[in-house]
Design a protein around this motif. Structure first.
Motif, PDB file in Angstrom:
ATOM      1  N   LYS A   4       5.636   0.085   5.100  1.00  0.00           N
ATOM      2  CA  LYS A   4       5.468  -1.217   5.741  1.00  0.00           C
ATOM      3  C   LYS A   4       4.689  -2.117   4.802  1.00  0.00           C
ATOM      4  CE  LYS A   4       6.841  -0.435  10.087  1.00  0.00           C
ATOM      5  NZ  LYS A   4       7.793  -1.204  10.795  1.00  0.00           N
ATOM      6  N   ARG A  14      -1.389 -11.197   4.509  1.00  0.00           N
ATOM      7  CA  ARG A  14      -2.355 -12.009   5.242  1.00  0.00           C
ATOM      8  C   ARG A  14      -2.988 -13.023   4.303  1.00  0.00           C
ATOM      9  NH1 ARG A  14      -6.757  -9.262   8.770  1.00  0.00           N
ATOM     10  NH2 ARG A  14      -4.971  -9.117  10.137  1.00  0.00           N
ATOM     11  N   PHE A  54       2.169  -5.423   4.626  1.00  0.00           N
ATOM     12  CA  PHE A  54       1.247  -6.228   5.405  1.00  0.00           C
ATOM     13  C   PHE A  54       0.783  -7.395   4.540  1.00  0.00           C
ATOM     14  CE2 PHE A  54       1.050  -1.913   6.924  1.00  0.00           C
ATOM     15  CZ  PHE A  54       1.103  -2.051   8.294  1.00  0.00           C
ATOM     16  N   VAL A 105      -6.149  -1.971   6.856  1.00  0.00           N
ATOM     17  CA  VAL A 105      -4.783  -1.438   6.811  1.00  0.00           C
ATOM     18  C   VAL A 105      -4.827   0.069   6.601  1.00  0.00           C
ATOM     19  CG1 VAL A 105      -2.616  -1.450   5.497  1.00  0.00           C
ATOM     20  CG2 VAL A 105      -3.738  -3.600   6.073  1.00  0.00           C
TER      21      VAL A 105
END
Length: 121
Positions: free
Chosen positions: A42, A46, A44, A67
């Motif tokens: 995955k 931000r 992530f 995370v």
């Protein structure tokens, strides 16, 4: 509608990120820093909400830790909410339970009815 340059008022903006360091990217048009971290197949992303590189690196370290604490199942998806609920300590459960508005046999928070088992000693 066209502006003085002959282009449409709502022209598509090109988003360009430049890699600055491992997991750290800078957006070209604003200068803001972004984190890009992978865990369990995955990705992530931000915004680190800063234009200062040193601060961005500190926030990136914090974000990596967040995370890293995620529980990822074997198929790569995050753990279901029911598994996360089991990680709450009894003190947190009581604090969270008390923060909800009790109505009838359950609680209501954001329009969701959640049954609560009441212990009797």
């Amino acid at each position: 509608m066209e502006n003085a340059t002959g282009q449409g008022a709502k022209s598509a903006r090109k988003v360009v990120f430049h890699r600055v360091a491992e997991n750290l990217y800078r957006l070209e048009n604003t200068g803001g820093y972004y984190a890009l971290v992978k865990r369990g197949d995955k990705q992530f992303r931000r915004s680190l909400k800063t234009k200062d590189r040193k601060l961005a690196e500190r926030r990136l370290d914090e974000y990596r830790a967040q995370v890293g604490n995620l529980t990822i199942s074997e198929d790569g998806s995050p753990a279901p909410l029911s598994c996360a609920a089991l990680n709450f300590s009894p003190l947190n459960r009581k604090r969270i339970s008390n923060s909800l508005t009790h109505t009838g046999g359950g609680t209501k928070s954001a329009g969701i009815s959640v049954p609560i088992a009441h212990k009797t000693s």
